[in-house]
Scaffold this motif. Structure first.
Motif, PDB file in Angstrom:
ATOM      1  N   GLU A 102       0.833  -1.204   0.000  1.00  0.00           N
ATOM      2  CA  GLU A 102       0.000   0.000   0.000  1.00  0.00           C
ATOM      3  C   GLU A 102       0.867   1.252   0.000  1.00  0.00           C
ATOM      4  N   MET A 103       1.960   1.209   0.769  1.00  0.00           N
ATOM      5  CA  MET A 103       2.850   2.374   0.794  1.00  0.00           C
ATOM      6  C   MET A 103       3.523   2.570  -0.558  1.00  0.00           C
ATOM      7  N   ALA A 104       3.912   1.467  -1.234  1.00  0.00           N
ATOM      8  CA  ALA A 104       4.518   1.579  -2.569  1.00  0.00           C
ATOM      9  C   ALA A 104       3.509   2.159  -3.561  1.00  0.00           C
ATOM     10  N   ASP A 105       2.254   1.683  -3.502  1.00  0.00           N
ATOM     11  CA  ASP A 105       1.219   2.224  -4.385  1.00  0.00           C
ATOM     12  C   ASP A 105       0.984   3.702  -4.100  1.00  0.00           C
ATOM     13  N   MET A 106       0.980   4.049  -2.817  1.00  0.00           N
ATOM     14  CA  MET A 106       0.743   5.437  -2.443  1.00  0.00           C
ATOM     15  C   MET A 106       1.896   6.315  -2.943  1.00  0.00           C
ATOM     16  N   SER A 107       3.130   5.811  -2.852  1.00  0.00           N
ATOM     17  CA  SER A 107       4.259   6.611  -3.329  1.00  0.00           C
ATOM     18  C   SER A 107       4.197   6.787  -4.843  1.00  0.00           C
ATOM     19  N   GLU A 108       3.777   5.746  -5.580  1.00  0.00           N
ATOM     20  CA  GLU A 108       3.618   5.881  -7.030  1.00  0.00           C
ATOM     21  C   GLU A 108       2.532   6.887  -7.366  1.00  0.00           C
ATOM     22  N   SER A 109       1.446   6.860  -6.600  1.00  0.00           N
ATOM     23  CA  SER A 109       0.371   7.842  -6.817  1.00  0.00           C
ATOM     24  C   SER A 109       0.868   9.245  -6.538  1.00  0.00           C
ATOM     25  N   MET A 110       1.668   9.387  -5.498  1.00  0.00           N
ATOM     26  CA  MET A 110       2.197  10.706  -5.167  1.00  0.00           C
ATOM     27  C   MET A 110       3.153  11.198  -6.246  1.00  0.00           C
ATOM     28  N   ILE A 111       3.942  10.290  -6.832  1.00  0.00           N
ATOM     29  CA  ILE A 111       4.839  10.672  -7.927  1.00  0.00           C
ATOM     30  C   ILE A 111       4.018  11.130  -9.126  1.00  0.00           C
ATOM     31  N   GLY A 112       2.931  10.414  -9.429  1.00  0.00           N
ATOM     32  CA  GLY A 112       2.051  10.818 -10.526  1.00  0.00           C
ATOM     33  C   GLY A 112       1.436  12.187 -10.271  1.00  0.00           C
ATOM     34  N   ALA A 113       0.988  12.406  -9.030  1.00  0.00           N
ATOM     35  CA  ALA A 113       0.401  13.709  -8.687  1.00  0.00           C
ATOM     36  C   ALA A 113       1.448  14.809  -8.805  1.00  0.00           C
ATOM     37  N   ALA A 114       2.682  14.529  -8.365  1.00  0.00           N
ATOM     38  CA  ALA A 114       3.746  15.532  -8.459  1.00  0.00           C
ATOM     39  C   ALA A 114       4.053  15.853  -9.919  1.00  0.00           C
ATOM     40  N   ASN A 115       4.075  14.836 -10.783  1.00  0.00           N
ATOM     41  CA  ASN A 115       4.315  15.090 -12.211  1.00  0.00           C
ATOM     42  C   ASN A 115       3.192  15.912 -12.822  1.00  0.00           C
ATOM     43  N   THR A 116       1.956  15.622 -12.415  1.00  0.00           N
ATOM     44  CA  THR A 116       0.812  16.403 -12.907  1.00  0.00           C
ATOM     45  C   THR A 116       0.936  17.851 -12.469  1.00  0.00           C
ATOM     46  N   PHE A 117       1.309  18.065 -11.201  1.00  0.00           N
ATOM     47  CA  PHE A 117       1.502  19.431 -10.712  1.00  0.00           C
ATOM     48  C   PHE A 117       2.619  20.120 -11.485  1.00  0.00           C
ATOM     49  N   TYR A 118       3.689  19.374 -11.789  1.00  0.00           N
ATOM     50  CA  TYR A 118       4.814  19.946 -12.530  1.00  0.00           C
ATOM     51  C   TYR A 118       4.359  20.413 -13.910  1.00  0.00           C
ATOM     52  N   MET A 119       3.595  19.564 -14.607  1.00  0.00           N
ATOM     53  CA  MET A 119       3.116  19.935 -15.943  1.00  0.00           C
ATOM     54  C   MET A 119       2.188  21.150 -15.871  1.00  0.00           C
ATOM     55  N   THR A 120       1.319  21.166 -14.880  1.00  0.00           N
ATOM     56  CA  THR A 120       0.409  22.305 -14.721  1.00  0.00           C
ATOM     57  C   THR A 120       1.199  23.579 -14.450  1.00  0.00           C
ATOM     58  N   LEU A 121       2.190  23.496 -13.576  1.00  0.00           N
ATOM     59  CA  LEU A 121       3.003  24.671 -13.277  1.00  0.00           C
ATOM     60  C   LEU A 121       3.795  25.126 -14.496  1.00  0.00           C
ATOM     61  N   LYS A 122       4.258  24.173 -15.308  1.00  0.00           N
ATOM     62  CA  LYS A 122       5.002  24.518 -16.520  1.00  0.00           C
ATOM     63  C   LYS A 122       4.107  25.295 -17.489  1.00  0.00           C
ATOM     64  N   LYS A 123       2.860  24.791 -17.675  1.00  0.00           N
ATOM     65  CA  LYS A 123       1.917  25.488 -18.559  1.00  0.00           C
ATOM     66  C   LYS A 123       1.595  26.880 -18.007  1.00  0.00           C
ATOM     67  N   ASP A 124       1.395  26.961 -16.707  1.00  0.00           N
ATOM     68  CA  ASP A 124       1.091  28.252 -16.087  1.00  0.00           C
ATOM     69  C   ASP A 124       2.249  29.229 -16.270  1.00  0.00           C
ATOM     70  N   ARG A 125       3.486  28.743 -16.129  1.00  0.00           N
ATOM     71  CA  ARG A 125       4.645  29.605 -16.304  1.00  0.00           C
ATOM     72  C   ARG A 125       4.704  30.127 -17.734  1.00  0.00           C
ATOM     73  N   GLU A 126       4.425  29.261 -18.722  1.00  0.00           N
ATOM     74  CA  GLU A 126       4.423  29.701 -20.123  1.00  0.00           C
ATOM     75  C   GLU A 126       3.359  30.765 -20.358  1.00  0.00           C
ATOM     76  N   LYS A 127       2.171  30.558 -19.789  1.00  0.00           N
ATOM     77  CA  LYS A 127       1.108  31.558 -19.954  1.00  0.00           C
ATOM     78  C   LYS A 127       1.494  32.865 -19.282  1.00  0.00           C
ATOM     79  N   LEU A 128       2.117  32.782 -18.107  1.00  0.00           N
ATOM     80  CA  LEU A 128       2.540  34.000 -17.423  1.00  0.00           C
ATOM     81  C   LEU A 128       3.610  34.743 -18.220  1.00  0.00           C
ATOM     82  N   GLU A 129       4.520  34.012 -18.859  1.00  0.00           N
ATOM     83  CA  GLU A 129       5.527  34.660 -19.697  1.00  0.00           C
ATOM     84  C   GLU A 129       4.873  35.348 -20.888  1.00  0.00           C
ATOM     85  N   GLU A 130       3.852  34.712 -21.470  1.00  0.00           N
ATOM     86  CA  GLU A 130       3.115  35.319 -22.585  1.00  0.00           C
ATOM     87  C   GLU A 130       2.413  36.594 -22.122  1.00  0.00           C
ATOM     88  N   ILE A 131       1.784  36.509 -20.972  1.00  0.00           N
ATOM     89  CA  ILE A 131       1.090  37.692 -20.425  1.00  0.00           C
ATOM     90  C   ILE A 131       2.093  38.801 -20.131  1.00  0.00           C
TER      91      ILE A 131
END
Length: 184
Positions: A102-131
């Motif tokens: 369960e802890m291994a599954d939870m850590s994999e889920s957390m890695i997936g969530a962190a990658n999703t946050f990273y992609m979202t932040l990357k897109k937000d940074r690009e939009k902020l640079e455009e603005i």
């Protein structure tokens, strides 16, 4: 000896029943009795007076009841026996294995969530640079328009001064022409 112990218990119960708790008294402590001194010098109170575990407590009055056992003050098992039931080692290993999975599954889920946050932040940074680029463009446009407005204001002020100067010159010429008109 057993009879003496029963008599002492009966006397303590009778004294406890006859005690009435005073208003403002601590409800965690038996009426008329302070907390017992604890090992290690922890502070305790006896009839409203603070004591430490190093100093002996004064003797309780004869009519005081024994300490009341409150549900939230249950003593731990001090006698070497364990209060935790024994568990089969195979069951324990199975539970630990499940917990690790369960802890291994939870850590994999957390890695997936962190990658999703990273992609979202990357897109937000690009939009902020455009603005930011658009804002810089608009600020430079506003600055150029402000400069044009200042130039027009200066030319308008010069135009007004030129008009006033021409009016004065025309009045002087008109006044100078009046004698020629009269003599002719």
């Amino acid at each position: 000896a057993a009879a003496a112990a029963e008599e002492a218990a009966a006397a303590a119960a009778a004294a406890a029943a006859s005690e009435v708790q005073q208003p403002g008294a601590n409800p965690d402590v038996a009426p008329g009795a302070g907390a017992e001194a604890t090992a290690g010098g922890e502070a305790s109170t006896e009839a409203g007076v603070a004591h430490t575990g190093d100093a002996p407590l004064p003797a309780k009055p004869a009519g005081c009841a024994a300490e009341v056992q409150l549900p939230w003050r249950k003593r731990r098992n001090v006698g070497g026996g364990s209060s935790v039931p024994s568990v089969d080692p195979k069951t324990m290993q199975g539970a630990l294995g499940k917990l690790e999975d369960e802890m291994a599954d939870m850590s994999e889920s957390m890695i997936g969530a962190a990658n999703t946050f990273y992609m979202t932040l990357k897109k937000d940074r690009e939009k902020l640079e455009e603005i930011e680029g658009q804002q810089e463009k608009h600020i430079s446009h506003v600055t150029s328009e402000t400069d044009k407005g200042r130039q027009l204001l200066r030319s308008n002020q010069l135009s007004f001064l030129c008009t006033m100067l021409m009016l004065v010159i025309n009045i002087v010429i008109f006044v100078a022409m009046i004698p020629f008109i009269i003599f002719t």
